[in-house]
Structures are given as structure tokens and as C-alpha cells.
Design a protein around this motif. Sequence first.
Motif, PDB file in Angstrom:
ATOM      1  N   TYR A  25     -33.082  33.968  -1.995  1.00  0.00           N
ATOM      2  CA  TYR A  25     -32.782  33.976  -3.296  1.00  0.00           C
ATOM      3  C   TYR A  25     -31.912  32.590  -3.563  1.00  0.00           C
ATOM      4  CZ  TYR A  25     -33.639  38.786  -4.605  1.00  0.00           C
ATOM      5  OH  TYR A  25     -34.435  40.044  -4.955  1.00  0.00           O
ATOM      6  N   THR A  75     -48.526  46.876  -8.861  1.00  0.00           N
ATOM      7  CA  THR A  75     -47.939  46.179  -9.719  1.00  0.00           C
ATOM      8  C   THR A  75     -48.806  45.475 -10.862  1.00  0.00           C
ATOM      9  OG1 THR A  75     -47.316  44.462  -8.468  1.00  0.00           O
ATOM     10  CG2 THR A  75     -45.474  46.002  -9.018  1.00  0.00           C
ATOM     11  N   TYR A 120     -44.038  35.449   2.361  1.00  0.00           N
ATOM     12  CA  TYR A 120     -43.378  36.579   1.598  1.00  0.00           C
ATOM     13  C   TYR A 120     -41.893  36.776   2.152  1.00  0.00           C
ATOM     14  CZ  TYR A 120     -43.729  41.135  -0.655  1.00  0.00           C
ATOM     15  OH  TYR A 120     -43.602  42.352  -1.390  1.00  0.00           O
ATOM     16  N   ASN A 126     -34.344  40.742  -8.808  1.00  0.00           N
ATOM     17  CA  ASN A 126     -35.051  39.858  -9.793  1.00  0.00           C
ATOM     18  C   ASN A 126     -35.142  40.407 -11.194  1.00  0.00           C
ATOM     19  OD1 ASN A 126     -36.404  38.091 -11.157  1.00  0.00           O
ATOM     20  ND2 ASN A 126     -38.394  38.220  -9.892  1.00  0.00           N
ATOM     21  N   GLU A 130     -38.308  38.885 -15.300  1.00  0.00           N
ATOM     22  CA  GLU A 130     -39.494  39.356 -16.264  1.00  0.00           C
ATOM     23  C   GLU A 130     -39.259  40.765 -16.893  1.00  0.00           C
ATOM     24  OE1 GLU A 130     -43.701  39.430 -14.447  1.00  0.00           O
ATOM     25  OE2 GLU A 130     -42.596  38.150 -13.053  1.00  0.00           O
ATOM     26  N   ASN A 190     -37.625  36.922   0.972  1.00  0.00           N
ATOM     27  CA  ASN A 190     -36.523  37.155   0.250  1.00  0.00           C
ATOM     28  C   ASN A 190     -35.432  35.710   0.467  1.00  0.00           C
ATOM     29  OD1 ASN A 190     -37.247  39.043  -1.773  1.00  0.00           O
ATOM     30  ND2 ASN A 190     -36.906  40.459  -0.256  1.00  0.00           N
ATOM     31  N   ASN A 200     -38.439  34.991  -6.581  1.00  0.00           N
ATOM     32  CA  ASN A 200     -39.572  35.810  -6.201  1.00  0.00           C
ATOM     33  C   ASN A 200     -40.162  35.510  -4.767  1.00  0.00           C
ATOM     34  OD1 ASN A 200     -41.060  33.293  -5.551  1.00  0.00           O
ATOM     35  ND2 ASN A 200     -41.462  33.395  -7.791  1.00  0.00           N
ATOM     36  N   LYS A 201     -40.992  36.011  -4.204  1.00  0.00           N
ATOM     37  CA  LYS A 201     -41.055  35.959  -2.602  1.00  0.00           C
ATOM     38  C   LYS A 201     -42.088  34.888  -2.103  1.00  0.00           C
ATOM     39  CE  LYS A 201     -40.039  40.667  -1.776  1.00  0.00           C
ATOM     40  NZ  LYS A 201     -39.565  41.051  -3.108  1.00  0.00           N
ATOM     41  N   GLN A 202     -42.748  34.145  -3.207  1.00  0.00           N
ATOM     42  CA  GLN A 202     -43.640  33.009  -2.872  1.00  0.00           C
ATOM     43  C   GLN A 202     -43.158  31.871  -2.849  1.00  0.00           C
ATOM     44  OE1 GLN A 202     -44.396  35.463  -5.597  1.00  0.00           O
ATOM     45  NE2 GLN A 202     -45.149  36.872  -3.682  1.00  0.00           N
ATOM     46  N   ASP A 203     -42.403  31.477  -3.676  1.00  0.00           N
ATOM     47  CA  ASP A 203     -41.969  30.029  -3.935  1.00  0.00           C
ATOM     48  C   ASP A 203     -40.880  29.471  -2.944  1.00  0.00           C
ATOM     49  OD1 ASP A 203     -43.255  30.320  -6.283  1.00  0.00           O
ATOM     50  OD2 ASP A 203     -41.730  30.278  -7.606  1.00  0.00           O
ATOM     51  N   LEU A 252     -36.370  47.001  -9.201  1.00  0.00           N
ATOM     52  CA  LEU A 252     -36.107  45.776  -8.592  1.00  0.00           C
ATOM     53  C   LEU A 252     -34.775  45.740  -7.901  1.00  0.00           C
ATOM     54  CD1 LEU A 252     -37.391  43.699 -11.381  1.00  0.00           C
ATOM     55  CD2 LEU A 252     -38.332  43.929  -9.371  1.00  0.00           C
TER      56      LEU A 252
END
Lengths: 319, 227
Positions: free
Chosen positions: A81, B42, A77, B168, B171, A79, A86-89, B165
Motif C-alpha cells: 500500500y 469481478t 500480485y 482500496n 473505485e 499488496n 491495487n496489486k499490479q502497480d 475490499l
Amino acid sequence: MIIKSNKEIPASEITDPLIFKERRNIIKAALATMAAAVVDISPTWAEDNNSVWANLPKGDFSDDLLIPTPAESVKNYTNYYEFALNKQDPAKLAQNLRTDSWSVEISGEVEEPGNYYLEDILRQQTLQEHVYRFRCVEGWSMVVPWVGFSLAKLLKAVKPLSTARFVKFTAVHQPEIMPRQRSNAMLEWPYVEGLRIDEAMHPLTILAVGMYGDILPKQNGAPLRLVVPWKYGFKSIKAIVKIELLKKPPITSWSQFAPSEYGFYSNVNPAVAHPRWSQNSERQLGSSFFTPRRRTELFNGYGEQVASLYSGMDLRHFF
Amino acid sequence: MNLQINNLRTKAIAVCLIPLFLLLIDIAFDNLGANRIQALHTRLGDWSLRFLCLTLAVTPVQIITKWRGLSDYRQILGLYAFFYGTLHVLAYLMIDHGLVWQMISIDIIESPYIWVGLLAYIIVLLLALTSSKWAKKLMGKNWKRLHRLIYIAAIAAVMHYFWQLKGNLAEPFFYSIIAFFLLGFRILVWIKNRQLNKIKVLDDRQTITLAEEQGKMPETIHNSTKH
């Protein structure tokens, strides 16, 4: 016949958590040695039991009462960038980052500027474990046992001049590996952060090379990151390649992107809301469905140590 | 025939529950990631917004495909937007904040992104309360006026998404494009209808003048336009 006893366990018989942990470590170490002697240990086993820095001394402000967030939550989890929005990749994508033979350029208002190999820096510094709170500006928080050393000690080693009033940190620029740098997404790359010199010299401020007794995972900022526990997480810049001591405050990435939302100081403060959301409470990572949010503390609970740095300042104005 | 339609309705009602079912599976198997409460929260909000978009899409799809039967499902879709929206609100109040009202009130007062979310929810709540055929009959013209607020709800819901947000924006950008198209389509239809009405009015007038010249107007109109 069943005899029910309401007798409480006397406090003297409850194992001190520290001793308990120590015992567990001893058992773990013994098990690891046995396992290693008998079979080839798998990498996961090695990671869990033969951590690189198993029993480091604790830093002065490390809090033993804090319960660390499960390591898996902290690793998955993030950040980051430069890799993904997102926080997973980032946990997957950051593995491509080249962190070997890392060096840090230290320059600006110092007597001994230069390009220092991380190895050489570490040889001079004593590593300690620092269990700190970490509060993200987005309203979530965690407790991380960092492995690191005092930034002040590194800065003193290169002898800052009296003209040095601010410290600028620059993160790695590897657009061929970092997809969001390549596509020029969101912020100006490379990522830049900054501190006032007294904030940088504060004993709470550390440079981390590990967490949970192991080498820092790449998605968490390997090989070298800043940790400033009383400020919002984005101040704690990852994968540092340059440290400059300056006369004037540097322009930092997030305040450049949205100056009305992210200030230079970005001290954790429940009384100063972000323009779009409250900072009054935080969701702790890894907490169960039955645990409500935690009330955020001024300076993330480190007020005793750092409040004096800001005495007389209007924290609403210098957010 | 009737039976078949009812059957389809039942199926539609069941299909719309799949997202909730999948969410419950993810809760049971702890698949919601490191920030499970936010993920739960969410996911429910996402589905409310999706059903809101689907509800709005019914009329355009109907006009384009000329398939009238779709309007039967608008009510179901709208009620599901309300259903997931309600779960979203309940998750916020009960799970994230554990019903600690002091914390909740500070959070709402200090977070503009919640204000627009609340506005969207209140509208959807009103529409859900007045969604029955009975209410429609009772309210007459006002029903249509009230239910046009769904556009405000859609805009507010997308803003609610955007504003929370840090950065990001991919979306919510996607949703705002959808909302933009759905709204744009309605506006185009409205403009077209207005033009058609104007032409119709002109046509009527022309017929009147023509008829007058030929002295074939019915007595009443002829009298009123006497010179």
C-alpha cells in the motif's frame, strides 16, 4: 498392427521429483555455462538460469510436497500500500526503492542494541530455502519458496533481556519514493507489525532476503522481510528497517486502522470469519479455471508446529 | 423511420456485448493476471453494476436533454445488468467454487457482503422477469411499484462492492457518488413534482372560490358547496 498396452509404469521407474529437479538444475547449470562461454548472456537468461541461491539446503519445516506458485504470479500480485492500493502497480513503482547499504536498527530490551548492516547480518546467518504456504486475509493464497534465515537466531545474537515479551517491526519510510506514504493514504505510515516473543522465536518464523532462488524483488519486500506462515499475509511486513523488543504489545498498522477487523494475532483460522467475509476457503494464485477454491486450514496447515503457542486461548476472542 | 429505430436497437444490443467479448479475449490470451478467477468474477460484477447505473441514468438524462427516445433503451440496459449479474453469480458458483455446495453455503452464511449482493441480484432478477410490455400491462400500478426497487438494488450493489475490499475504496467510492447523484436527482424531481401538485391544487381551489363568487360554477359543484 498396433499393440495397445495397458501396463502401468511401475512406481520404481517414476523419477523422484527431487532427483528430477536436481537433474534439471545440473542441465540448467551446464547450459548456462555453455551459453556464457559462447555469447554474452542477456539479463533475463541470467535471471532464469544463474539464480543467486540455486541449491540451498531446505529449512526444517519446508514442505517438498508443496508446488510453488508460478514466480510471475507472486511478483505481479502484491499488496504494498505504500506504493499503490491495487496489486499490479507496485511491481513497477517499487523499483524506485533504494535498498543498497541497508541497515536494521535493533533496540529495546536487548543486551546489544545497535544499527546492523544487512551484509553483516547475512554473514552470520545461514540461508535456507523455506517452501511455505502464504494466505492473505483477503481470501487468496500461494506457495512461495522463500530464501531466508531464522529470526530467532538473529534475536539470540543480540541477546534479548528476560523483560522482552513482544517484538515490533517497522518498515521503511521513504515518502519521496512511496506515493501512498506521501499522500498519507489509508494507514499510519510507516507500516508497523508485531509478534509475541514466543511467536518471533518459533523456528517457522523467518526473515527472507530472497525467493525462487533469487534476490527478493523489491515489490515483494526487498531487501529484508518477515515471513510468518501461519498468520495472514499482512503480518509478514516488508522492507524492515527497525526491530524493537518490547515489554508491551505494539500497536500494529492494520489493527489500528480497523481494530474490529484485524487483530494482533491474525492467525489463519477458517472457523473465525472476518466481520465482512468468510475465511473458510481460499483461491490459490495461478490455479486454472477448473480448480475450485481450497479449504483453508487452521494455522494455515502449521497447527502441528504452532498450536501449542495458543493452548487455552479463545481464538475467537484473540483473533 | 421504424426500420431505423429497430436498427439502432440491434446495434445497442450488440454494443452491450462488447465487454463480454473483450473478457473472452482476455481469457483466451491469459490476460487476467495472477488471480484470473477473481479477475473474471469481478469484471462481470463491475459490468453488471455499470449497466445498473446506466439504466438508472436514463430518466435524468431524458429530463435534462428532453430526448424522449432514450426510454426505449432502458429495458435493454436493465436486461444487460441482469445478464452480467447472472454471469457474475454463475462464475461465483461454478468457477470459483466448482459447485461445492457445502463450501458455497458456509461462504454465503459467513459473508455479509454477499447478502447485500444477493439482495441486489434477486431484485434485478425480478425486474428482468417482469420487463416485458405484456407483464407491464398485466401488473398495472404494481409494475411501477416493483420497478422502483431498482434503487434498493443499486444501493445494495454498491455496498456489496465496498464491503468485500480490505482497504482500496477509490473505485466503489466512485460508484457510490454516481448512485448518490442518480438517486438525488430523482428525489429532487419528486420534491419538485409534489410542490407543483400543491400549487396546482391551490390554483384549482382559487379558481373554484373565484368562480363561486361570480356564480359561474357548474351545478353539481355549486350544490355540494351550498351553505
